[in-house]
Design a protein around this motif. Structure first.
Motif, PDB file in Angstrom:
ATOM      1  N   LEU A 125       0.932  -1.059   0.313  1.00  0.00           N
ATOM      2  CA  LEU A 125      -0.065   0.033   0.000  1.00  0.00           C
ATOM      3  C   LEU A 125       0.892   1.302  -0.087  1.00  0.00           C
ATOM      4  CD1 LEU A 125      -2.749   1.391   0.041  1.00  0.00           C
ATOM      5  CD2 LEU A 125      -2.759   1.049   2.670  1.00  0.00           C
ATOM      6  N   ALA A 126       1.937   1.104   0.677  1.00  0.00           N
ATOM      7  CA  ALA A 126       2.716   2.470   0.848  1.00  0.00           C
ATOM      8  C   ALA A 126       3.498   2.876  -0.459  1.00  0.00           C
ATOM      9  CB  ALA A 126       3.603   2.301   2.014  1.00  0.00           C
ATOM     10  N   ALA A 127       3.852   1.619  -1.049  1.00  0.00           N
ATOM     11  CA  ALA A 127       4.578   1.741  -2.532  1.00  0.00           C
ATOM     12  C   ALA A 127       3.539   2.459  -3.350  1.00  0.00           C
ATOM     13  CB  ALA A 127       5.182   0.501  -2.960  1.00  0.00           C
ATOM     14  N   SER A 128       2.311   1.705  -3.570  1.00  0.00           N
ATOM     15  CA  SER A 128       1.240   2.204  -4.389  1.00  0.00           C
ATOM     16  C   SER A 128       0.919   3.686  -4.179  1.00  0.00           C
ATOM     17  CB  SER A 128      -0.035   1.192  -4.200  1.00  0.00           C
ATOM     18  OG  SER A 128      -0.632   1.762  -2.882  1.00  0.00           O
ATOM     19  N   LEU A 129       1.175   4.117  -2.971  1.00  0.00           N
ATOM     20  CA  LEU A 129       0.830   5.586  -2.755  1.00  0.00           C
ATOM     21  C   LEU A 129       2.140   6.608  -3.162  1.00  0.00           C
ATOM     22  CD1 LEU A 129      -1.099   5.383   0.527  1.00  0.00           C
ATOM     23  CD2 LEU A 129      -1.988   5.933  -1.500  1.00  0.00           C
ATOM     24  N   ASP A 130       3.061   5.829  -3.584  1.00  0.00           N
ATOM     25  CA  ASP A 130       4.462   6.345  -3.783  1.00  0.00           C
ATOM     26  C   ASP A 130       4.996   7.237  -2.677  1.00  0.00           C
ATOM     27  OD1 ASP A 130       4.455   5.912  -6.627  1.00  0.00           O
ATOM     28  OD2 ASP A 130       3.274   7.682  -7.065  1.00  0.00           O
ATOM     29  N   ARG A 131       4.809   6.409  -1.373  1.00  0.00           N
ATOM     30  CA  ARG A 131       5.331   6.861  -0.094  1.00  0.00           C
ATOM     31  C   ARG A 131       5.849   5.572   0.547  1.00  0.00           C
ATOM     32  NH1 ARG A 131       4.120  12.033   2.080  1.00  0.00           N
ATOM     33  NH2 ARG A 131       5.809  11.222   3.672  1.00  0.00           N
ATOM     34  N   PRO A 132       6.937   5.029   0.115  1.00  0.00           N
ATOM     35  CA  PRO A 132       7.352   3.946   0.796  1.00  0.00           C
ATOM     36  C   PRO A 132       7.884   4.098   2.187  1.00  0.00           C
ATOM     37  CG  PRO A 132       8.949   4.578  -1.157  1.00  0.00           C
ATOM     38  CD  PRO A 132       7.592   5.098  -0.984  1.00  0.00           C
ATOM     39  N   ASP A 133       8.199   5.634   2.609  1.00  0.00           N
ATOM     40  CA  ASP A 133       8.418   6.129   3.782  1.00  0.00           C
ATOM     41  C   ASP A 133       7.387   6.125   4.813  1.00  0.00           C
ATOM     42  OD1 ASP A 133       7.329   8.545   2.278  1.00  0.00           O
ATOM     43  OD2 ASP A 133       8.143   9.795   3.779  1.00  0.00           O
ATOM     44  N   LEU A 134       6.176   5.927   4.098  1.00  0.00           N
ATOM     45  CA  LEU A 134       5.204   5.733   5.152  1.00  0.00           C
ATOM     46  C   LEU A 134       5.056   4.732   6.205  1.00  0.00           C
ATOM     47  CD1 LEU A 134       2.298   7.473   5.471  1.00  0.00           C
ATOM     48  CD2 LEU A 134       1.233   5.627   4.012  1.00  0.00           C
ATOM     49  N   LEU A 135       5.768   3.643   5.812  1.00  0.00           N
ATOM     50  CA  LEU A 135       5.730   2.711   6.663  1.00  0.00           C
ATOM     51  C   LEU A 135       7.231   2.591   7.285  1.00  0.00           C
ATOM     52  CD1 LEU A 135       4.726   0.114   7.987  1.00  0.00           C
ATOM     53  CD2 LEU A 135       5.670  -1.249   5.941  1.00  0.00           C
ATOM     54  N   ILE A 136       7.494   2.513   8.514  1.00  0.00           N
ATOM     55  CA  ILE A 136       8.858   2.797   9.179  1.00  0.00           C
ATOM     56  C   ILE A 136       8.870   1.315   9.755  1.00  0.00           C
ATOM     57  CG2 ILE A 136      10.127   3.867  11.016  1.00  0.00           C
ATOM     58  CD1 ILE A 136       8.680   6.218  10.689  1.00  0.00           C
ATOM     59  N   GLU A 137      10.096   0.455   9.540  1.00  0.00           N
ATOM     60  CA  GLU A 137      10.213  -0.747   9.958  1.00  0.00           C
ATOM     61  C   GLU A 137      11.471  -0.749  10.861  1.00  0.00           C
ATOM     62  OE1 GLU A 137       8.986  -4.193   7.298  1.00  0.00           O
ATOM     63  OE2 GLU A 137       8.929  -2.715   5.740  1.00  0.00           O
ATOM     64  N   ARG A 138      11.192  -0.457  12.009  1.00  0.00           N
ATOM     65  CA  ARG A 138      12.240  -0.655  12.911  1.00  0.00           C
ATOM     66  C   ARG A 138      11.982  -1.226  14.232  1.00  0.00           C
ATOM     67  NH1 ARG A 138      14.115   5.258  14.980  1.00  0.00           N
ATOM     68  NH2 ARG A 138      11.819   6.158  15.059  1.00  0.00           N
ATOM     69  N   GLY A 139      10.842  -2.069  14.177  1.00  0.00           N
ATOM     70  CA  GLY A 139      10.213  -2.966  15.520  1.00  0.00           C
ATOM     71  C   GLY A 139       9.763  -2.086  16.567  1.00  0.00           C
ATOM     72  N   HIS A 140       9.549  -2.225  17.928  1.00  0.00           N
ATOM     73  CA  HIS A 140       9.242  -1.731  18.849  1.00  0.00           C
ATOM     74  C   HIS A 140       9.847  -2.225  20.027  1.00  0.00           C
ATOM     75  CE1 HIS A 140       6.195  -5.101  19.029  1.00  0.00           C
ATOM     76  NE2 HIS A 140       5.952  -4.652  20.444  1.00  0.00           N
ATOM     77  N   VAL A 141       9.579  -1.550  21.305  1.00  0.00           N
ATOM     78  CA  VAL A 141      10.377  -1.828  22.591  1.00  0.00           C
ATOM     79  C   VAL A 141       9.277  -2.110  23.509  1.00  0.00           C
ATOM     80  CG1 VAL A 141      11.846  -1.129  24.250  1.00  0.00           C
ATOM     81  CG2 VAL A 141      12.566  -0.930  21.995  1.00  0.00           C
ATOM     82  N   VAL A 142       9.410  -3.183  24.347  1.00  0.00           N
ATOM     83  CA  VAL A 142       8.474  -3.127  25.657  1.00  0.00           C
ATOM     84  C   VAL A 142       9.307  -3.142  26.701  1.00  0.00           C
ATOM     85  CG1 VAL A 142       7.070  -4.797  26.863  1.00  0.00           C
ATOM     86  CG2 VAL A 142       6.679  -4.453  24.389  1.00  0.00           C
TER      87      VAL A 142
END
Length: 425
Positions: A125-142
């Protein structure tokens, strides 16, 4: 009576907007009916977390057994509005019936299947919107603030099914970066990989609207108040009295979907599970992935130069006034952690649409020839929005969705006697 577009999508949240865009891309003529209410949808106010690790269902014996200790009056995040007991009481009875070992095992199997493609769908979806930066993939912390909760919390996560996510102890560099943003010591933590966040939930909604409009999709501000069954087909009555007769209708309107589906005789026990947030300038909060302070049931997410603190599971009516004590509790948590938001601090409250078994409802109505639905995504609305739009586009295009949607059929809530009567008819 107005003749609507080929397909009318009811819903202004991320699921409705994503579905409207997917249907338009599939060549459908689409009208999106967006209520544009003053209280922005849960899609706007959530933590922005793509929670593919949440495979364990919230309708389970373990969740039920822990409910008392999580009550708001005891310092927890769980609350029930006494004035709204007529709304959540019947729902709670259904929830307890669903919270069996068998029900939990079924829920885990279904959620595992649903979440498997959630993150890849967001990439698409992010790629189709020409905004691959819309998704940030660096996990999360608990993280945990005491040795006891750190030990038990880490053990619980290691024993849990976290699907496509991966878990490891919190790294020293990340622990040091977190330590520079708070004033309290952390006793232990876990670092999740293969999860993500969106850059900004409000930006997601805006980009979906813009892409939909650019493709010729029509958007109308208005509210559906009733579905009418006219000789086996649905027509939609609007708040202003106008009646629309579209070729097809998709109900993706969050909490309000329940009342609409009940107009046609569906059993749709969706409840408003309300959450709260505070948002202000990020201040000294570092460039960190989402951080869950599990002892406080609190998640902090940075969106650019803004920081959002979100919490609470409050059951009530969607229209009931917010509880100021929730925002006060959030401010107390931030003060105790030493997290200082800068500038004006915005307060928000919104309602997650939740069904008693904590599974969404996605499917085709058996009570009207032209009615489809996709709602009830509980805490996973943002997480499952992209992949839900793909399933809905396939379903409404008479193709086979990539996942088995039978367990999500709304008829699962109908009484056996009701099903026998309807089948006999």
């Amino acid at each position: 009576m107005g003749q609507a577009a080929g397909t009318l999508v009811i819903g202004g949240g991320v699921v409705g907007k994503a579905c409207a865009l997917a249907l338009r891309r599939a060549g459908e003529t689409v009208l999106l009916l967006d209520p544009q209410s003053l209280s922005r949808p849960a899609s706007y106010g959530n933590a922005g977390h793509i929670a593919v690790e949440q495979v364990e269902p919230l309708a389970s014996p373990a969740a039920l057994a822990s409910a008392f200790g999580r009550l708001f009056l005891l310092g927890g995040a769980l609350d029930f509005r006494l004035a709204d007991v007529a709304a959540w009481g019947p729902w709670a009875a259904r929830y307890m019936r669903a919270s069996t070992p068998e029900g939990a095992a079924h829920g885990k199997r279904v959620l595992s299947n649903l979440l498997q493609d959630a993150l890849p769908a967001w990439r698409r979806l992010a790629a189709s919107l020409d905004r691959p930066d819309l998704l940030i993939e660096r996990g999360h912390v608990v993280v945990w603030e005491s040795q006891d909760t750190a030990r038990s919390g880490l053990e619980a996560w290691r024993a849990a099914d976290i699907g496509q996510a991966r878990l490891r102890p919190l790294s020293d560099p990340l622990a040091r970066r977190l330590g520079q943003s708070i004033d309290v010591p952390i006793a232990g933590g876990a670092q999740f990989e293969n999860t993500g966040q969106v850059r900004d939930p409000a930006l997601v909604l805006r980009l979906l609207d813009e892409a939909f409009a650019a493709l010729g999709g029509q958007r109308r501000i208005g509210r559906a108040v009733r579905l009418l069954n006219i000789e086996g087909r649905v027509e939609v009555l609007l708040e202003d009295g106008e009646r629309l007769a579209p070729e097809r209708v998709l109900v993706a309107g969050g909490v309000g979907s329940g009342a609409l589906m009940r107009d046609l005789g569906h059993v749709a026990p969706v409840i408003a599970e309300r959450g709260y947030h505070l948002e202000g300038g990020a201040g000294r909060w570092g460039d960190l992935p989402p951080v869950v302070f599990e002892d406080r049931s609190l998640i902090l997410t940075r969106f650019g130069d803004r920081l959002r603190a979100a919490s609470f599971v409050e059951f009530g009516r969607e229209s009931s006034p917010p509880d100021p004590r929730k925002w006060s509790r959030l401010r107390r948590h931030l003060s105790e952690l030493g997290v200082r938001m800068e500038g004006p601090i915005a307060e928000w409250m919104g309602a997650r649409p939740t069904l008693p078994d904590y599974l969404p409802a996605i499917g085709v109505s058996r009570r009207a020839d032209n009615l489809y639905y996709a709602f009830g995504h509980q805490h996973l609305g943002l997480t499952l929005a992209a992949v839900t739009s793909e399933w809905v586009a396939a379903l409404m295009g008479r193709a086979i969705p990539a996942v088995d949607l039978i367990p999500l059929d709304l008829e699962r809530f109908a009484r056996p006697s009701d099903l026998r009567k309807r089948n006999a008819a």
